[in-house]
Design a protein around this motif. Structure first.
Motif, mmCIF file in Angstrom:
data_model
loop_
_atom_site.group_PDB
_atom_site.id
_atom_site.type_symbol
_atom_site.label_atom_id
_atom_site.label_comp_id
_atom_site.label_asym_id
_atom_site.label_seq_id
_atom_site.Cartn_x
_atom_site.Cartn_y
_atom_site.Cartn_z
ATOM 1 N N VAL A 33 -19.851 4.415 28.632
ATOM 2 C CA VAL A 33 -20.766 5.258 29.396
ATOM 3 C C VAL A 33 -21.717 5.873 28.388
ATOM 4 O O VAL A 33 -21.280 6.533 27.439
ATOM 5 C CB VAL A 33 -20.009 6.367 30.154
ATOM 6 C CG1 VAL A 33 -20.981 7.236 30.928
ATOM 7 C CG2 VAL A 33 -18.965 5.766 31.079
ATOM 8 N N GLY A 34 -23.009 5.607 28.567
ATOM 9 C CA GLY A 34 -23.997 6.113 27.615
ATOM 10 C C GLY A 34 -24.182 7.608 27.746
ATOM 11 O O GLY A 34 -23.834 8.209 28.756
ATOM 12 N N VAL A 35 -24.740 8.213 26.710
ATOM 13 C CA VAL A 35 -25.037 9.650 26.770
ATOM 14 C C VAL A 35 -26.098 9.876 27.841
ATOM 15 O O VAL A 35 -27.119 9.195 27.859
ATOM 16 C CB VAL A 35 -25.532 10.153 25.392
ATOM 17 C CG1 VAL A 35 -26.031 11.586 25.487
ATOM 18 C CG2 VAL A 35 -24.418 10.050 24.372
ATOM 19 N N GLY A 36 -25.822 10.776 28.757
ATOM 20 C CA GLY A 36 -26.761 11.067 29.839
ATOM 21 C C GLY A 36 -26.652 10.124 31.022
ATOM 22 O O GLY A 36 -27.343 10.293 32.017
ATOM 23 N N GLU A 37 -25.778 9.150 30.913
ATOM 24 C CA GLU A 37 -25.651 8.179 31.997
ATOM 25 C C GLU A 37 -24.669 8.685 33.067
ATOM 26 O O GLU A 37 -23.793 9.486 32.780
ATOM 27 C CB GLU A 37 -25.124 6.852 31.429
ATOM 28 C CG GLU A 37 -25.210 5.699 32.406
ATOM 29 C CD GLU A 37 -24.685 4.384 31.820
ATOM 30 O OE1 GLU A 37 -25.112 3.329 32.319
ATOM 31 O OE2 GLU A 37 -23.847 4.403 30.898
ATOM 32 N N ALA A 38 -24.826 8.182 34.287
ATOM 33 C CA ALA A 38 -23.812 8.403 35.316
ATOM 34 C C ALA A 38 -23.195 7.052 35.634
ATOM 35 O O ALA A 38 -23.905 6.065 35.831
ATOM 36 C CB ALA A 38 -24.426 9.006 36.560
ATOM 37 N N PHE A 39 -21.876 7.042 35.652
ATOM 38 C CA PHE A 39 -21.156 5.779 35.745
ATOM 39 C C PHE A 39 -20.089 5.927 36.820
ATOM 40 O O PHE A 39 -19.394 6.941 36.868
ATOM 41 C CB PHE A 39 -20.514 5.501 34.393
ATOM 42 C CG PHE A 39 -19.951 4.123 34.247
ATOM 43 C CD1 PHE A 39 -20.691 3.131 33.610
ATOM 44 C CD2 PHE A 39 -18.683 3.811 34.727
ATOM 45 C CE1 PHE A 39 -20.174 1.847 33.463
ATOM 46 C CE2 PHE A 39 -18.168 2.539 34.587
ATOM 47 C CZ PHE A 39 -18.918 1.552 33.951
ATOM 48 N N ALA A 40 -19.959 4.924 37.682
ATOM 49 C CA ALA A 40 -18.949 5.003 38.742
ATOM 50 C C ALA A 40 -17.865 3.950 38.538
ATOM 51 O O ALA A 40 -18.155 2.809 38.192
ATOM 52 C CB ALA A 40 -19.596 4.796 40.098
ATOM 53 N N LEU A 41 -16.629 4.377 38.735
ATOM 54 C CA LEU A 41 -15.510 3.430 38.808
ATOM 55 C C LEU A 41 -15.194 3.274 40.283
ATOM 56 O O LEU A 41 -14.820 4.235 40.953
ATOM 57 C CB LEU A 41 -14.279 4.000 38.118
ATOM 58 C CG LEU A 41 -14.167 3.895 36.624
ATOM 59 C CD1 LEU A 41 -12.850 4.516 36.175
ATOM 60 C CD2 LEU A 41 -14.237 2.446 36.186
ATOM 61 N N ARG A 210 -24.826 2.916 36.555
ATOM 62 C CA ARG A 210 -24.026 1.687 36.491
ATOM 63 C C ARG A 210 -22.689 1.887 37.184
ATOM 64 O O ARG A 210 -22.213 3.011 37.338
ATOM 65 C CB ARG A 210 -23.797 1.276 35.040
ATOM 66 C CG ARG A 210 -25.056 0.661 34.422
ATOM 67 C CD ARG A 210 -24.758 0.059 33.084
ATOM 68 N NE ARG A 210 -24.118 1.022 32.216
ATOM 69 C CZ ARG A 210 -23.111 0.722 31.392
ATOM 70 N NH1 ARG A 210 -22.636 -0.507 31.319
ATOM 71 N NH2 ARG A 210 -22.576 1.656 30.631
ATOM 72 N N VAL A 211 -22.110 0.762 37.550
ATOM 73 C CA VAL A 211 -20.893 0.767 38.341
ATOM 74 C C VAL A 211 -19.930 -0.255 37.749
ATOM 75 O O VAL A 211 -20.359 -1.329 37.331
ATOM 76 C CB VAL A 211 -21.216 0.348 39.797
ATOM 77 C CG1 VAL A 211 -19.959 0.190 40.607
ATOM 78 C CG2 VAL A 211 -22.168 1.323 40.442
ATOM 79 N N ALA A 212 -18.643 0.094 37.690
ATOM 80 C CA ALA A 212 -17.643 -0.925 37.356
ATOM 81 C C ALA A 212 -16.720 -1.042 38.555
ATOM 82 O O ALA A 212 -16.284 -0.026 39.101
ATOM 83 C CB ALA A 212 -16.849 -0.528 36.124
ATOM 84 N N ILE A 213 -16.464 -2.249 38.984
ATOM 85 C CA ILE A 213 -15.543 -2.438 40.098
ATOM 86 C C ILE A 213 -14.187 -2.810 39.521
ATOM 87 O O ILE A 213 -14.071 -3.746 38.727
ATOM 88 C CB ILE A 213 -16.057 -3.506 41.074
ATOM 89 C CG1 ILE A 213 -17.379 -3.029 41.682
ATOM 90 C CG2 ILE A 213 -15.026 -3.780 42.159
ATOM 91 C CD1 ILE A 213 -17.953 -3.947 42.733
ATOM 92 N N MET A 214 -13.179 -2.031 39.894
ATOM 93 C CA MET A 214 -11.825 -2.231 39.357
ATOM 94 C C MET A 214 -10.891 -2.708 40.446
ATOM 95 O O MET A 214 -11.021 -2.319 41.604
ATOM 96 C CB MET A 214 -11.255 -0.899 38.866
ATOM 97 C CG MET A 214 -11.698 -0.461 37.516
ATOM 98 S SD MET A 214 -10.709 0.973 37.005
ATOM 99 C CE MET A 214 -9.273 0.170 36.291
#
Ligand SMILES: Nc1ncnc2c1ncn2[C@@H]1O[C@H](COP(=O)(O)OP(=O)(O)OP(=O)(O)O)[C@@H](O)[C@H]1O
Ligand SMILES: [Mg+2]
Lengths: 316, 292
Positions: A33-41, A210-214
């Motif tokens: 996850v980059g600095v300042g990024e929003a990331f969804a699992l 960005r999104v990661a699908i688990m």
């Protein structure tokens, strides 16, 4: 071993394994996850989302692999990690023995603020999160939406670099959800990195870069929502509700040209195709035996991506 | 392990926290100034909650011992009941009551909320996000238990002395000894509270207390000095497993030294050993429960 890497990434997970006895909850995942990024699992129940967040927030120790948060190693520099993060767990962990206001004030003190700055910050947060009128009540008397607002207010009170939100809007009505999304937008504009988990596609699309699908402890795909939708190959989703689905075998639909996926849903099918809307007619023709009650043609969503990848629905 | 790689992107708005890269967490011992502030904030939280419940605290602390003291040291002498025929029964009873009250106050005020935080409310999940090592969070519980235990003792001692009909010959020959015994009592209470709160589920707490309090009190040399057990050698040895014994005896030595009591080395040594064991056990159990 315990050096700090000046963070180019807010969260960096490499080869993370987590076993509970014989059960593997997380089976080797890599994420950044980059600095300042929003990331969804994103993932169904039991996918390992909470476990991943727990390791990142030092609640659990990894069984294998390495995790760095804000540049600190979670296994050997837990205290430094905790100083730089804010956490909203899946459950309400507000302090029931203290008032709303005291929850915020004491949290500020816990993270090293003096009496005056803790007071100032508390007042500021009560305003921002629209809790000022409830400052003196006990958290047990708040509505679900307010509880969630207070949990987030508390989590960011010490201005963490990275915020972890485990299913922040589960169980909220649409209005409270929207207002929470706005709060999260606000934090992002201030430069906070966010890692959130959710079952809710729209939430992931709306909030996250960005999104990661688990699923089953693994990351199936990871990327921007648009890229994932492109990569899954489906560009049109046809949802059919039939009076008699048994009259239309799924195999008949799968055999059609340009059909990539056929997903059995209650009372019908959801069909992913790759040829735009041009081929909707052939699907309709093939399904006539089942008597079409309802037909919708939409663009793919992250849910489509998930179904294409796993053949299952995200919310089970 | 390989050394960490050099960052690819230089951070602009990040403070350069370089200098000493001492690993913290499980292997680190001692608290830096920032962590000490956090530790004190944990205490502040518990004191804030306590302040909201002062009347409840006073009632819970005072009711039992004052009633005991009233019945045994006021009522019985008036109605000529047996136990109190001993001339200095109040001298035996008061230190014992103070000891047992302090211990149970410390144990219950730590263990009950802690068990609830672990179980029903899961508040512990937030508490352990404090920027201090896990052992410090557990230690704060011990310290807070100790503080309450001390408060209970200070409340109960004058209350018992006042309720007693026969005068209590309080005679502090060695103030330092009193301080040491008091600290030991507080430490044992806090540590025992941590162990109980970590091990016992909230719904079993009632059971745990009723099965623990009665034997610990009855066999804690509260109503009789340890020496009085001489006719029953097996019991005299068996009660040594009970930490309340060392505290009752210690407080007798410090407050009413005319009553026969154990040697200083015995109660201080055994008490310290017990406190240390409970502390180590409590910290271990706590760490195991909070880090999944
Ligand atoms: N403390 C634990 N002990 C044993 N097994 C656990 C523990 N925590 C999680 N698991 C198991 O690990 C797996 C992943 O669980 P996890 O809570 O990470 O899933 P999740 O993706 O957060 O699901 P949900 O959407 O239901 O919150 C599950 O099979 C779960 O049973
Ligand atoms: Mg979860």
């Amino acid at each position: 071993m315990a050096e700090r890497v000046e963070p180019s990434t807010a969260v960096s997970v490499s080869g993370l394994f987590k076993r509970y006895g014989p059960r593997t909850a997380v089976a080797g995942i890599d994420l950044d996850v980059g600095v300042g990024e929003a990331f969804a699992l994103l993932g169904p129940n039991g996918a390992g989302k909470t476990t991943t967040v727990n390791v990142c927030t030092t609640r659990s120790l990894p069984s294998g692999g390495r995790v760095r948060v804000a540049g600190w190693d979670v296994a050997s520099q837990g205290v430094r990690v905790r100083r730089d993060i804010g956490v909203v767990t899946q459950h309400n962990t507000l302090d029931r023995s203290c008032s709303v206001e005291q929850n915020l004030y004491l949290h500020c003190r816990l993270f090293g603020m003096g009496h005056r700055s803790a007071r100032t910050r508390t007042v500021e947060l009560l305003e921002t999160f629209r809790l000022a009128s409830r400052a003196r009540v006990d958290p047990t008397r708040l509505s679900g939406g307010m509880v969630q607002r207070l949990q987030i207010a508390r989590a960011i009170a010490h201005r963490p670099r990275v915020l972890f939100l485990d299913e922040p809007t589960t169980g909220l009505d649409p209005q409270s959800r929207l207002s929470l999304w706005e709060q999260i937008d606000l934090l992002r504009r201030e430069g906070t990195s966010v890692l959130l988990t959710t079952h809710h596609m729209e939430e992931a699309e709306r909030l996250c870069d960005r999104v990661a699908i688990m699923d089953h402890g693994r990351v199936l795909v990871c990327g921007t929502p648009d890229a994932l939708k492109r990569e899954c190959g489906v560009d049109t989703v046809v949802a059919l509700t039939l009076a008699d689905p048994s009259a239309v075998p799924a195999a008949r639909l799968s055999a059609l040209a340009h059909v990539r996926s056929v997903d059995t849903v209650e009372g019908g099918y959801r069909i992913g195709t790759t040829a735009g809307q041009a081929h909707v007619a052939q699907i309709v023709t093939a399904a006539l035996d089942g008597t079409i009650l309802h037909l919708s043609v939409t663009e793919p969503t992250l849910e489509t991506v998930f179904i294409t990848l796993t053949g299952r629905e995200l919310r089970d | 392990m390989t050394r960490s790689s050099v960052p690819t992107v230089p951070a602009q708005n990040q403070p350069t926290t370089t200098a000493a890269h001492v690993p913290d967490g499980p292997q680190g011992v001692g608290l830096g100034p920032l962590q000490l502030r956090s530790f004190l904030a944990l205490l502040l939280r518990d004191l804030t909650v306590l302040r909201r419940n002062v009347p409840e605290f006073a009632l819970r602390t005072l009711l039992q011992p004052v009633l005991f003291s009233f019945v045994f040291a006021y009522l019985f002498p008036r109605i000529g009941q047996g136990l109190s025929s001993q001339a200095n029964f109040a001298d035996v009873l008061v230190p014992g009551l103070v000891a047992v009250t302090a211990v149970f106050c410390g144990v219950s005020t730590v263990s009950l909320p802690l068990a609830i935080e672990f179980g029903a409310t899961r508040e512990i999940e937030d508490r352990i996000m404090a920027p201090v090592p896990g052992w410090a969070i557990a230690t704060e519980k011990i310290v807070f238990g100790a503080v309450q235990s001390l408060a209970a003792g200070l409340l109960v001692l004058p209350a018992c002395v006042l309720t007693s009909a026969t005068p209590v010959n309080v005679e502090v020959r060695d103030p330092a000894l009193l301080v040491v015994v008091a600290l030991l009592a507080c430490w044992i209470s806090g540590a025992l509270g941590l162990v109980v709160g970590t091990v016992v589920e909230p719904k079993r707490m009632g059971l745990a207390f009723s099965t623990l309090i009665v034997p610990l009190t009855f066999f804690g040399c509260v109503y009789y000095p340890w020496q009085a057990l001489t006719p029953l050698p097996w019991l005299k040895v068996a009660v040594l497993a009970n930490p309340v014994v060392y505290l009752s005896e210690g407080l007798r030595a410090a407050l009413t030294p005319s009553v026969p009591h154990m040697s200083t080395a015995a109660y201080l040594g055994a008490g310290t050993a017990f406190a240390t064991a409970m502390t180590v056990l409590g910290l271990r159990l706590f760490q195991r429960r909070v880090r999944l």
